[in-house]
Design a protein around this motif. Structure first.
Motif, PDB file in Angstrom:
ATOM      1  N   THR A  37      31.653  -0.366-123.659  1.00  0.00           N
ATOM      2  CA  THR A  37      32.667   0.469-124.557  1.00  0.00           C
ATOM      3  C   THR A  37      32.807   0.002-125.802  1.00  0.00           C
ATOM      4  O   THR A  37      31.947  -0.640-126.763  1.00  0.00           O
ATOM      5  CB  THR A  37      33.912   0.268-123.369  1.00  0.00           C
ATOM      6  N   THR A  60      38.955   4.411-127.925  1.00  0.00           N
ATOM      7  CA  THR A  60      37.901   3.354-126.769  1.00  0.00           C
ATOM      8  C   THR A  60      36.701   4.972-125.966  1.00  0.00           C
ATOM      9  O   THR A  60      37.067   4.801-125.403  1.00  0.00           O
ATOM     10  CB  THR A  60      38.426   2.726-126.203  1.00  0.00           C
ATOM     11  N   GLY A  62      33.403   4.855-122.874  1.00  0.00           N
ATOM     12  CA  GLY A  62      32.883   4.148-121.735  1.00  0.00           C
ATOM     13  C   GLY A  62      32.114   5.471-121.333  1.00  0.00           C
ATOM     14  O   GLY A  62      31.978   5.983-121.654  1.00  0.00           O
TER      15      GLY A  62
END
Length: 84
Positions: A37, A60, A62
């Motif tokens: 991530t 964040t 990913g």
């Protein structure tokens, strides 16, 4: 003690390593690594004045996009008064 010839040796690469860290330190990456991530600070690109005042908007990301907490933060930031 040491190791005997032919004895299997296991290495622990640590918990929650991104592919960047694995590649940099150990020379490999993991396919579908759940810890791969990236944290981005977006406010500096959306509101320079607020960013300069010390406010932040971190998300964040990913492989599947932003996590749930980041999506909630983004929705709140981008919502108009009627949507709040």
């Amino acid at each position: 003690g040491g190791f005997r010839p032919g004895e299997q040796v296991c290495i622990n690469y640590g918990e929650e390593r991104s592919n960047d860290a694995l590649l940099q330190y150990y020379g490999f990456v993991e396919e579908d690594n759940p810890h791969d991530t990236y944290e981005l600070e977006l406010l500096q690109h959306l509101d320079a004045e607020a960013s300069a005042a010390g406010e932040a908007l971190r998300v964040t990301l990913g492989r599947g996009g932003p996590d749930e907490a980041s999506m909630a933060t983004l929705r709140d930031f981008l919502a108009d008064d009627e949507e709040r």
